[in-house]
Write a protein that holds these residues in place. Structure first.
Motif, mmCIF file in Angstrom:
data_model
loop_
_atom_site.group_PDB
_atom_site.id
_atom_site.type_symbol
_atom_site.label_atom_id
_atom_site.label_comp_id
_atom_site.label_asym_id
_atom_site.label_seq_id
_atom_site.Cartn_x
_atom_site.Cartn_y
_atom_site.Cartn_z
ATOM 1 N N ALA A 1 0.824 -1.216 0.000
ATOM 2 C CA ALA A 1 0.000 0.000 0.000
ATOM 3 C C ALA A 1 0.852 1.258 0.000
ATOM 4 C CB ALA A 1 -0.935 -0.012 1.203
ATOM 5 N N ARG A 2 1.964 1.238 0.733
ATOM 6 C CA ARG A 2 2.778 2.456 0.845
ATOM 7 C C ARG A 2 3.446 2.830 -0.475
ATOM 8 N NH1 ARG A 2 5.769 -1.725 2.716
ATOM 9 N NH2 ARG A 2 7.929 -1.892 1.989
ATOM 10 N N MET A 3 3.566 1.881 -1.391
ATOM 11 C CA MET A 3 4.226 2.153 -2.672
ATOM 12 C C MET A 3 3.259 2.607 -3.759
ATOM 13 S SD MET A 3 6.993 -0.924 -3.049
ATOM 14 C CE MET A 3 8.106 -1.389 -1.725
ATOM 15 N N GLN A 4 1.970 2.437 -3.538
ATOM 16 C CA GLN A 4 1.013 2.691 -4.618
ATOM 17 C C GLN A 4 0.942 4.161 -5.052
ATOM 18 O OE1 GLN A 4 -2.812 0.758 -3.872
ATOM 19 N NE2 GLN A 4 -1.744 -0.989 -2.970
ATOM 20 N N PRO A 5 0.860 5.140 -4.130
ATOM 21 C CA PRO A 5 0.787 6.537 -4.602
ATOM 22 C C PRO A 5 1.977 6.929 -5.475
ATOM 23 C CG PRO A 5 0.172 6.400 -2.292
ATOM 24 C CD PRO A 5 0.713 5.060 -2.660
ATOM 25 N N GLY A 6 3.184 6.560 -5.054
ATOM 26 C CA GLY A 6 4.362 6.887 -5.844
ATOM 27 C C GLY A 6 4.375 6.164 -7.176
ATOM 28 N N ALA A 7 3.882 4.917 -7.186
ATOM 29 C CA ALA A 7 3.857 4.141 -8.423
ATOM 30 C C ALA A 7 2.883 4.746 -9.425
ATOM 31 C CB ALA A 7 3.478 2.693 -8.113
ATOM 32 N N ARG A 8 1.754 5.230 -8.942
ATOM 33 C CA ARG A 8 0.788 5.874 -9.851
ATOM 34 C C ARG A 8 1.431 7.067 -10.554
ATOM 35 N NH1 ARG A 8 -2.964 5.268 -5.424
ATOM 36 N NH2 ARG A 8 -2.720 7.478 -4.896
#
Length: 686
Positions: free
Chosen positions: A15-22
């Motif tokens: 979950a913590r990586m999703q905003p940056g990945a988007r």
């Protein structure tokens, strides 16, 4: 113009990586498309635990044909120059054009790069994006060489226009692109063929997948609030946890449970922290008692028993976690009730703060001595401040803080009360770390302020003494934050603290002048956020008493307000004119014009009036500055504007009569001296 849809379907993405990945997917793909010559109207990125998605609207169908002209060597130039130009352009000699130039005939190359169809460009950009994606951590799986955050299963990549949908062909490590996705892992795992973004989003919704993380957050929050409200309770807001949980589920279903009676006696913060850190539960509070009495967990599916089995399992795990927390709490209470807070913290003598600055116990002794010195300035009782300083770090040795480090300080306040210490000491345990950031509240209780200042100043002077200062972007000991904390404590409480004296008492080995400069840099950043220009800050920092931050800010605010007025703007111009003339004359004559001008040599009413105005301003500014009435000092200085303007309009400075010239230059020196007694106006821009 076609629309592009990309989905990268994998195992669960943290979950913590999703905003940056988007954001990375959107930037890498759209930048790549634009660099290749395509244009687009709008792009949006989405994520769920199992997929990264990019939708691009209004993409151009192909890149434009580009025609580039390059000038080469002159006709008749040496053979190697011509051959080098041919290699650079990829042309043959007969393909070059010969044109007349200023220096004669010259070779020109006309290179035409034909446009490319969008599918070819997309395939190239997407493959590069996938192979070079900036995951914080990635893995390989199977026998392939591709790295991804979790095993990548499929690539959906289609272009849609009026004629229909077209799969953009590409293959990445054996994973071929297509037009197929999958729904929820458990509730709708079947394959789904899609033809556009609208079709994709609609079919996913039917397949129990909410694509937009913001929509999942809203669903979770509304359902959780409704469950709590139905029981007469309220949900404890936690935006960070909400974002994280939304990244853990594709089809959020909120479920509410009760905390067992055995655990309701734990501090609310302990319950909240334990449930958040270990279980990702939202806390539910009784508004009448302030106790945490329930929790909300978010399941990733609907069940036939409406979540009863899920809740039962969660309660079993939660009970074990809270049993640990209860054990820590009861153990720590026994220690403080038998040994006191200082007994709890006795082990800090074996904990190293820094190998050049000693143990935590030695640091506490320094903080105690400094807090005793600072206490009278902040209105605290010295002995009470010293007592607080001795125990504020004791909870670092508690079992609870060992398990939940984020509760340091807060648990100290609970243990101080249990040990029967004064409320001011308990408050200092919790508040002495504050303010931690620019939006954190500033403590106002005198004992807390004294200990908080002593704590931060000891840290700063200690690291300055061993030459461990921040460099560039590196600040491993958070010294910038500590300095900003001191600034906010001083200004927030209106303290009159001479920092040079305090630094000397804290650590005589620290370079106080250099540390003051560091504080000035932090103060500039802080005041710029308060809309005070940097040149105004520099003007007041050049004045005496610049280690008294409250005094500096009062001066800066008064000067900034003055400079916004018409009188202020015009006076600055008059001052600069006087200063420039004076500086040029002093440089030319090799003397300093700083002796008193004599009014008996005044010629004309404008010159006489300026003498009188300077006398009046000097008489008013001196007492006003001494009384720190900076508004009055600025008003007195503003009264000089008209006489100075009239003087420069009517009077010539550099006349042939040397007596008059020297007298007028000395008069300009008075203007400079009087203005500089308020602030260093030479630093004002404009």
């Amino acid at each position: 113009m076609p629309d592009l849809l990309i989905e990268l379907f994998s195992e669960e993405i943290p979950a913590r990586m999703q905003p940056g990945a988007r954001e990375a997917l959107k930037k890498l793909v759209t930048d790549g498309l634009v660099e290749a010559g395509l244009t687009y109207g709008h792009a949006a990125a989405f994520s769920t635990p199992r997929r990264l998605v990019l939708a691009v609207e209004g993409l151009s169908a192909e890149s434009p044909t580009l025609r580039e002209e390059r000038k080469g060597p002159a006709v008749g130039a040496n053979e190697k120059a011509v051959e080098g130009f041919l290699r650079a352009t990829g042309l043959t000699l007969d393909q070059l054009e010969i044109r007349d130039d200023k220096k004669g005939q010259t070779y020109f190359a006309v290179v035409t790069k034909p446009g490319r169809k969008a599918p070819a460009i997309i395939a190239e950009v997407l493959e590069k994006t996938i192979r070079n994606f900036p995951w914080p951590k990635s893995m390989r799986w199977g026998s392939g060489s591709l790295r991804w955050v979790r095993p990548l299963h499929s690539i959906l990549c289609i272009l849609t226009d009026e004629a229909g949908a077209e799969v953009v062909p590409l293959d990445v490590d054996g994973i071929a692109s297509g037009n197929v996705t999958r729904g929820h892992r458990f509730m709708a795992p079947e394959a789904l063929s899609v033809s556009s973004f609208e079709d994709y989003a609609a079919k996913l919704k039917l397949a129990k997948v909410v694509l937009d993380s913001a929509e999942r957050e809203e669903t979770i929050w509304n359902e959780a609030k409704t469950l709590a409200f139905a029981r007469g309770l309220e949900l404890v807001e936690d935006k960070g946890l909400l974002t994280e949980v939304a990244g853990l589920v594709e089809w959020p279903v909120a479920l509410m449970g009760d905390i067992a009676e055995d655990f309701l006696g734990l501090p609310p913060e302990v319950l909240q922290t334990s449930m958040k850190e270990h279980q990702k539960f939202f806390s539910v509070r009784n508004p009448k008692t302030g106790r945490i009495e329930g929790f909300v967990t978010v399941a990733n599916r609907e069940t036939a028993d409406h979540g009863a089995t899920i809740l039962k399992g969660n309660l079993k795990v939660l009970s074990a976690r809270l049993s640990d927390a209860k054990f820590f709490w009861e153990h720590d209470l026994r220690v403080v009730r038998t040994e006191g807070m200082e007994g709890m913290g006795s082990g800090l003598a074996q904990v190293t703060f820094h190998n050049k600055l000693g143990s935590q116990a030695e640091r506490i002794a320094r903080i105690e001595a400094l807090a005793r010195e600072i206490a009278p300035v902040v209105g605290a009782e010295p002995e009470l401040a010293a007592q607080a300083a001795r125990v504020v770090k004791s909870d670092l040795r508690s079992a609870m803080v060992g398990e939940f480090p984020e509760l340091q300080g807060l648990m100290g306040s609970y243990y101080a009360r249990a040990a029967g210490l004064p409320e001011a000491v308990a408050a200092a345990c919790k508040g002495h770390y504050s303010p931690l950031g620019p939006s954190d509240d500033v403590p106002v209780e005198p004992v807390t302020v004294a200990v908080a200042l002593a704590d931060k100043i000891d840290t700063l002077t200690g690291f300055w003494a061993i030459d461990e200062k921040p460099t560039g972007s590196k600040d491993p000991f958070a010294l910038r934050r500590a300095a900003l904390g001191v600034i906010r404590l001083v200004l927030g409480n209106g303290l009159r603290l001479n920092l040079r004296e305090v630094f000397a008492k804290a650590n005589a080995q620290a370079d106080a002048a250099d540390l003051i400069g560091f504080f000035h840099d932090r103060l500039k950043v802080y005041l710029r956020d308060q809309n005070i220009p940097h040149d105004v800050i520099d003007a007041v920092l050049s004045m005496p008493g610049n280690d008294d931050l409250t005094l500096v800010v009062k001066r800066a605010e008064a000067l900034a307000a003055f400079l916004k007025s018409e009188d202020g703007t015009n006076l600055i111009q008059g001052f600069k004119r006087a200063n420039n003339i004076l500086a040029q004359a002093e440089a030319k004559d090799g003397v300093e014009y700083s002796y008193g001008a004599d009014p008996k040599f005044a010629e004309g009413p404008e010159e006489t009036a300026l003498f009188a105005a300077l006398d009046a301003a000097e008489a008013a500014i001196g007492p006003a500055m001494k009384a720190e009435d900076f508004a009055a000092a600025m008003a007195a200085m503003a009264a000089l504007r008209a006489p100075i303007d009239a003087f420069f309009t009517a009077v010539q400075i550099n006349v042939e009569n040397q007596i008059l010239r020297r007298n007028r230059l000395n008069l300009l020196s008075r203007i400079r001296q009087i203005c500089l007694s308020v602030a260093d106006l030479t630093r004002i821009e404009g």
